[in-house]
Write an enzyme that holds these catalytic residues in place. Structure first.
Site: not given
Length: 941
Positions: A572, A576, A388, A574, A758-759, A360
């Site tokens: 970022n 986190e 990302g 997602c 999120p994996t 990220c």
């Protein structure tokens, strides 16, 4: 006469043309594809449900014609003269079309009709195929007889040791898909496709499918390295793996794909350390994903096998270690056991000549054209190698603001966001996955209302960003105004420069001062709105488009260990990661996730195993920083100075199944608390140990760590700013006092240590539920870039088998009720609670568990919220609860459409795959919020 000529003669006799698509019938005969037969089957299904009058109904005829067209279109996407259809594939598509179009009663009648005939075929002898013995056509054009013995051996081996699977059934289904003149490639895929159709009957067939796909992968890799056709069973590969591994490394270096330094490792030692039985761990979805997107290939041919893949990643992370071979084996063992998995960029690129391993990147875009387009250029460079992106756009002046250089007025931030959106589409990470970026804007920005509309499908398309994620960066002062039903003032950032870099009570004070300045006429561009009205619109757009997400600025900053070195301006892609950014520093985070399911027994957490995993994983993540290939200098500067990593987790729902704890329970909330406390304790301790060995991170002095303030302690900083508007549990069970003192005196190797991503794909690889998510469905079709996959909850199947409830009727009921047990009366209440699906779990439980985790995490967590029947009141309540409980961020809001999600036969619907390509219609996105069938953050994991 050749076999091909004989086959061509039979087809020509049937009146076919060379371009005709052929259908293989159950007895092996071949005929031409005829859409009229589909229309007949559909019409008969309607007659069975609605009676004779349905045949005369113009409505029914129109629907039949429309569905026939849909089925034909789906089938023709992948069929052709060289790719015949099987009769079962056609019937699967008919069933799928009926369910997708909402004709559930007709679909049910069609399913029952198929089941009755299937049972009849089991007891009735089948007509012998009217064709000669099967021959196989090799890539070089030569033809040879089918090696029936090897086919049977491979299938038998794939089924060995697995309960409730039948090698005979897979072999029979495989033979139905064979035809004279079949290509070697089709022959390799035939048993995979056959086993995959049985996954809904028992989840173990997913393991069978994966093992059969491994046979294809082994043949592909061994043949490529040998320069001639080679095959190997799993038993044979056990002896071949060490020698193959050395050949693989040499070939990768020769092709310029692997870092030449890998050749200096003790390849014999590493090859001997490979664990071939690790290949048997894969579920089909996991291995197919690995095959499609991770294994190294040349000219489309994969020459990397799974255990070589894990060792290659481990070697790349051990390059700077003193004892490289020992560390590589240690890292490999952790990865191949699925106890821990690095994030996707690390898996893609570790050990290669371009090791961009970070997940990220967070950037701040300044308010001038040079900075704006430099930021967009950075996005492209970072995205190229699988990063990302989270972009902070708040400094860019709003619509109507004065531009000194041209003496004109600004068009605002939206036109630049459109360019950033199109850049993400253009740079798609080499086709491995979509480029992905999220734009953040603070709630006081004068363009915020246009920002909310970016994902709408209506309006001026030049002011829409259909491919880019968006998120609100919300200060506490705004929520206070919402709760007090107060006014809210929107500003252009060029006139209120201090707001961007302030937070907490300082922000609130400066914000009120700017409001007073606006009242005095000292600020030209501003607008007043009711805070509640803007809040309602934020929630409405979140429900309608899935964006912008709701993230909270003040807890991200007030609890940040790095307050002394800057400001967290955004999260970022997602939500986190919460790291500082400036124009000169692009924040970078390096992610990996513990598989919590591997560290839990029915008695509770395996403490020793969890500690070993965390300590090794933190070392691996720290190594990423030093071996990483940095595409821009701002990222290198930031990462080496602060050294942040993000330890997360996955398999939380699987762990609850092991513990027999429903997600909607106080016990599950307590488990979230205790498990995260242990991970936090071990991770902080591991970073301190690394600091003792390798030195503190450069900007340690002045951080919260240096003051002995750990994440659990930083809650007080937020409480001091919030007052009564914070309700967080602060209980603990471990010896934090001694660790606190050790951190203060010894130091930390990493400025940040934890973040729950999120994996998405790495959870698929490991065969567990992603991240901290509740189970989506107990039986459904999952869609991602590798295709569509049947997913069945194996824990549920085991429990239903134990009670004698797993049968065809249960499978049919699960399909009909969207994978939910709630309406199936014969299922006991305790199983309904344990296996409640995402939309049956009240999101308040997810928020409570998230709050318990958040107290231990120095960054944040990707927390999706699910609401089955949304209303404005429910949305307001759940997001205000998230704020009150001290969450730093939230992620997607998942909502169901009025007709629910796609209903599928599942049988044969595993869409377009690189290695396995049956015929299927791509799963559509849900009409609200986001793609429920694929709740994945592809960029981080």
């Amino acid at each position: 006469m050749s076999v091909q000529s004989e086959a061509g003669g039979r087809l020509a006799a049937a009146g076919d043309t060379p371009s005709t698509v052929h259908v293989i019938r159950r007895n092996g005969d071949v005929s031409a594809f005829d859409p009229a037969k589909i229309s007949t089957a559909l019409a008969k299904a309607w007659l069975a449900v609605e009676g004779a009058e349905a045949g005369a109904s113009s409505r029914v005829r129109e629907v039949v014609a429309e569905l026939t067209g849909q089925v034909e279109l789906a089938l023709m996407r992948h069929a052709g003269p060289e790719r015949p259809l099987h009769i079962e594939q056609i019937q699967d598509q008919v069933e799928l079309a009926l369910m997708r179009d909402g004709h559930h009663k007709v679909a049910r009648a069609y399913v029952l009709y198929r089941e009755e005939h299937a049972k009849a075929r089991e007891v009735e002898p089948q007509a012998a195929p009217s064709r000669p013995a099967i021959s196989v056509r090799r890539p070089d054009g030569t033809v040879e007889p089918l090696d029936a013995g090897r086919l049977e051996l491979v299938i038998t081996e794939a089924c060995a040791g697995l309960e409730a699977v039948s090698a005979a059934a897979v072999l029979t289904e495989t033979r139905r898909n064979l035809y004279d003149g079949i290509t070697a490639e089709e022959l390799t895929l035939a048993p995979v496709m056959a086993a995959r159709t049985m996954v809904e009957n028992d989840p173990n067939y997913s393991l069978v499918s994966a093992r059969l796909l491994l046979d294809k992968a082994r043949a592909e890799a061994l043949s490529y390295l040998a320069g001639q056709a080679r095959t190997a069973s799993h038993a044979e590969m056990t002896g071949l793996y060490p020698g193959y591994f050395a050949e693989f490394v040499a070939k990768g270096i020769e092709l310029g794909q692997l870092e030449p330094e890998l050749g200096t490792f003790d390849l014999a030692r590493l090859g001997a350390a490979l664990l071939p039985d690790g290949d048997l761990r894969f579920q089909f979805l996991g291995l197919q994903t690995l095959y499609d997107r991770y294994l190294l290939h040349h000219a489309g041919t994969r020459y990397e096998l799974p255990q070589a893949f894990f060792m290659r990643v481990a070697m790349g992370l051990a390059l700077r270690e003193d004892d490289r071979d020992a560390r590589a084996i240690e890292f490999y063992t952790l990865l191949s056991s699925f106890d821990f998995m690095c994030s996707t960029p690390t898996l893609f690129n570790s050990g290669t000549t371009r090791p961009q391993l970070s997940s990220c990147f967070l950037t701040t875009v300044d308010d001038d054209l040079t900075s704006i387009f430099h930021g967009i250029s950075n996005n492209a460079l970072l995205s190229k190698y699988a990063g990302g992106l989270g972009n902070d756009w708040t400094p860019v002046r709003g619509i109507g603001a004065h531009i000194k250089g041209t003496n004109g007025s600004s068009q605002g931030v939206v036109p630049f966001l459109k360019i950033a959106n199109d850049t993400a589409v253009a740079v798609n990470q080499g086709g491995k996955r979509k480029g992905a970026v999220c734009a953040y804007l603070e709630t006081w920005h004068v363009d915020i209302e246009e920002f909310l509309d970016l994902r709408k499908n209506t309006g001026d398309d030049r002011r829409r960003t259909h491919d880019m994620n968006t998120a609100n960066w919300v200060p506490d002062e705004f929520l206070r105004r919402v709760r007090a039903d107060g006014q809210w003032t929107l500003f252009s950032p060029d006139e209120v420069p201090e707001l961007h870099d302030s937070y907490g009570n300082v922000f609130a004070q400066r914000y009120r001062e700017y409001e007073a300045a606006a009242d005095r006429g000292e600020i030209k561009v501003y607008r007043r709105v009711k805070a509640k009205d803007l809040w309602r619109r934020m929630l409405t757009m979140l429900f309608e488009t899935g964006h912008p997400w709701i993230t909270f600025k003040d807890p991200c900053n007030l609890r940040s260990p790095q307050q002394h070195s800057g400001v967290v301006h955004s999260s970022n892609l997602c939500t986190e990661i919460t790291l500082n950014t400036t124009v000169d520093e692009v924040a970078v985070c390096n992610l990996g996730s513990i598989n919590l399911a591997q560290h839990v027994t029915p008695e509770g957490i395996d403490h020793a195993r969890l500690e070993r995993t965390v300590r090794t994983a933190v070392r691996m993540l720290d190594n990423v920083i030093d071996v990483n290939f940095y595409t821009i200098p701002e990222a290198r500067r930031s990462n080496l100075r602060h050294r942040p990593v993000g330890m997360g987790l996955m398999g939380f729902q699987d762990a609850l199944y092991t513990l027999r704890l429903p997600m909607s329970s106080q016990e599950a909330v307590e488990f979230a608390d205790r498990s995260m406390e242990e991970i936090s304790y071990y991770a902080i301790s591991a970073s301190t140990d690394l600091a003792e060995q390798r030195g503190r991170y450069e900007s340690f002095e002045g951080s919260l760590w240096s003051q002995g303030i750990l994440p659990i302690d930083s809650i007080q900083l937020l409480a001091d700013a919030r007052g009564a508007d914070l309700e967080m549990d602060r209980s603990s069970t471990l010896d934090w006092d001694s660790l606190r003192e050790r951190v203060r005196t010894v130091g930390m190797r990493n400025s940040n240590v934890m973040a729950i991503a999120p994996t998405a794909t790495i959870a698929n690889i490991c065969g567990v539920g992603q991240s901290i998510e509740p189970l989506y469905r107990n039986l459904y079709v999952k869609s991602n870039m590798s295709g569509d996959f049947t997913v069945v909850n194996p824990d549920l199947v085991r429990d239903l088998k134990r009670l004698g409830l797993w049968d065809e009727l249960m499978i049919s009921d699960l399909k009909y009720y969207d994978g939910s047990l709630g309406s199936i009366s014969r299922v006991p209440a305790e199983l309904k609670a344990l296996y409640a699906t995402a939309f049956e779990v009240d999101s308040s439980w997810l928020v409570e568990a998230g709050s318990r985790r958040q107290k231990w995490i120095d960054q944040a967590q990707s927390l999706n919220l699910y609401i089955a029947q949304p209303s404005g009141r429910k949305l307001d309540a759940i997001y205000q609860l998230a704020w009150l409980r001290g969450l730093k961020t939230t992620y997607y809001l998942r909502s169901q459409s009025a007709t629910h999600v796609e209903k599928s036969t599942l049988r044969g619907t595993d869409g377009k795959l690189n290695a396995v390509s049956p015929v299927a219609v791509p799963v559509p996105e849900a009409p609200v919020a986001c793609s429920i069938t694929d709740p994945d953050c592809e960029a981080c994991q």
